[in-house]
Design a protein around this motif. Sequence first.
Motif, PDB file in Angstrom:
ATOM      1  N   SER A   1       0.816  -1.221   0.000  1.00 25.70           N
ATOM      2  CA  SER A   1       0.000   0.000   0.000  1.00 25.70           C
ATOM      3  C   SER A   1       0.844   1.263   0.000  1.00 25.70           C
ATOM      4  O   SER A   1       0.504   2.248  -0.655  1.00 25.70           O
ATOM      5  CB  SER A   1      -0.923   0.015   1.222  1.00 25.70           C
ATOM      6  N   GLY A   2       1.920   1.269   0.747  1.00 26.15           N
ATOM      7  CA  GLY A   2       2.764   2.454   0.815  1.00 26.15           C
ATOM      8  C   GLY A   2       2.243   3.533   1.728  1.00 26.15           C
ATOM      9  O   GLY A   2       2.791   4.629   1.762  1.00 26.15           O
ATOM     10  N   PHE A   3       1.146   3.276   2.499  1.00 27.72           N
ATOM     11  CA  PHE A   3       0.570   4.265   3.390  1.00 27.72           C
ATOM     12  C   PHE A   3       1.057   4.053   4.814  1.00 27.72           C
ATOM     13  O   PHE A   3       1.265   2.923   5.274  1.00 27.72           O
ATOM     14  CB  PHE A   3      -0.964   4.187   3.376  1.00 27.72           C
ATOM     15  N   MET A   4       1.223   5.164   5.540  1.00 26.82           N
ATOM     16  CA  MET A   4       1.583   5.095   6.951  1.00 26.82           C
ATOM     17  C   MET A   4       0.372   4.669   7.771  1.00 26.82           C
ATOM     18  O   MET A   4      -0.775   4.802   7.345  1.00 26.82           O
ATOM     19  CB  MET A   4       2.101   6.452   7.436  1.00 26.82           C
ATOM     20  N   SER A   5       0.643   4.194   8.969  1.00 24.49           N
ATOM     21  CA  SER A   5      -0.446   3.752   9.844  1.00 24.49           C
ATOM     22  C   SER A   5      -1.391   4.905  10.160  1.00 24.49           C
ATOM     23  O   SER A   5      -2.615   4.743  10.176  1.00 24.49           O
ATOM     24  CB  SER A   5       0.122   3.173  11.148  1.00 24.49           C
ATOM     25  N   ARG A   6      -0.857   6.090  10.401  1.00 26.91           N
ATOM     26  CA  ARG A   6      -1.704   7.235  10.722  1.00 26.91           C
ATOM     27  C   ARG A   6      -2.617   7.582   9.549  1.00 26.91           C
ATOM     28  O   ARG A   6      -3.812   7.861   9.726  1.00 26.91           O
ATOM     29  CB  ARG A   6      -0.837   8.444  11.073  1.00 26.91           C
ATOM     30  N   THR A   7      -2.064   7.531   8.322  1.00 30.75           N
ATOM     31  CA  THR A   7      -2.863   7.868   7.150  1.00 30.75           C
ATOM     32  C   THR A   7      -4.036   6.913   6.982  1.00 30.75           C
ATOM     33  O   THR A   7      -5.162   7.322   6.687  1.00 30.75           O
ATOM     34  CB  THR A   7      -1.982   7.844   5.888  1.00 30.75           C
ATOM     35  N   LEU A   8      -3.782   5.629   7.182  1.00 29.86           N
ATOM     36  CA  LEU A   8      -4.854   4.643   7.054  1.00 29.86           C
ATOM     37  C   LEU A   8      -5.925   4.851   8.110  1.00 29.86           C
ATOM     38  O   LEU A   8      -7.122   4.717   7.833  1.00 29.86           O
ATOM     39  CB  LEU A   8      -4.276   3.228   7.165  1.00 29.86           C
ATOM     40  N   MET A   9      -5.518   5.187   9.332  1.00 28.31           N
ATOM     41  CA  MET A   9      -6.492   5.414  10.393  1.00 28.31           C
ATOM     42  C   MET A   9      -7.365   6.628  10.072  1.00 28.31           C
ATOM     43  O   MET A   9      -8.577   6.616  10.302  1.00 28.31           O
ATOM     44  CB  MET A   9      -5.778   5.615  11.739  1.00 28.31           C
ATOM     45  N   VAL A  10      -6.762   7.690   9.534  1.00 33.70           N
ATOM     46  CA  VAL A  10      -7.532   8.883   9.185  1.00 33.70           C
ATOM     47  C   VAL A  10      -8.485   8.584   8.025  1.00 33.70           C
ATOM     48  O   VAL A  10      -9.644   9.004   8.023  1.00 33.70           O
ATOM     49  CB  VAL A  10      -6.587  10.047   8.824  1.00 33.70           C
TER      50      VAL A  10
END
Length: 318
Positions: free
Chosen positions: A221-230
């Motif tokens: 995915s390449g997304f950070m954990s914070r980005t996915l949570m938001v």
Amino acid sequence: MTDRKPCKVCNFTRQKSYGLVVPSLDELKIKGCEFLGFTSTDTVKVVLEDDGTIVEDEAYFLCLPLNTKFMLLHERDTWSPVRRIDGGTAWMARDSVLLETDAVDSSSAVGPWWDLAQQLKQDLASIILMSEADLQTLVDAPCHELASALGFQVKKAEDLQETLQRVLDRREEERQSKELLQLYLKAVEKKDRQQEEPSQPSQGGAGDVDMLDGIEVDAASGFMSRTLMVLKGKTSPETRLSTEDLQMVVTRGVEAMEQVLGWDGARTSALVQACEAELTRRLQQVQALQSIRSITQPDSSQHSSEKSAEEEGEETPA
């Protein structure tokens, strides 16, 4: 001379109660107001404390047993049985009160929201002390019945329920933001500890990677954990993402984001469109700022050029 009758008086909250000896109903009102702290000009109504029967007839008053307990009510005060919880400080004991089912209140006990409605009717400010469960109970109450219990018009009761729902939504957003901040701080703290101990390799393997801020949760995915949570948040996630994150979402497209988020196509498409609109809005803001700067810069440049020309002109004759 009429015999004096011993009796008791209390206010509608039953928090104040006094014993009196009076010869008449009028004298009961006068002395009762004095003991309960009412002014002499206050209009009060006398009812029986146990069942709310209105006492207006002097003969009926004299026929009542000795030590009968009366309740003095203002115009806005209403009688309620002992189990009813009023606005004052009685809300703290509401959960511990043993509710009784009797013939007096069986007709009015229409739901768990009734006591809360009576509490609001006595003191609307008590709403700030209610738990989220109490607020949700009021939101779920039948609007017409709630309006009747509060003495409101139906439209006003609807507005009240909408306001309570917004309060609940805001509390949920605040809770999610707090949890997100705690997760972020824990991730930063863990990352700092690992940087301080470079000689000790991590034994957690790939499982630890997901907890670090700035590290990919999923290599695909390449997304950070914070980005996915938001992104998975309920309320306008696009407004809480950085411009870089928005660009990544828009670039990936709907199909890729479906796999990342595990959502259906319609929901994912709506999210991507919202992110694209937010990204466009931010770019327009940047362009507007640059336009403003371009308008002001030529003036200053021209002023500098003219000033330089003047200085050169002054030096040429020499």
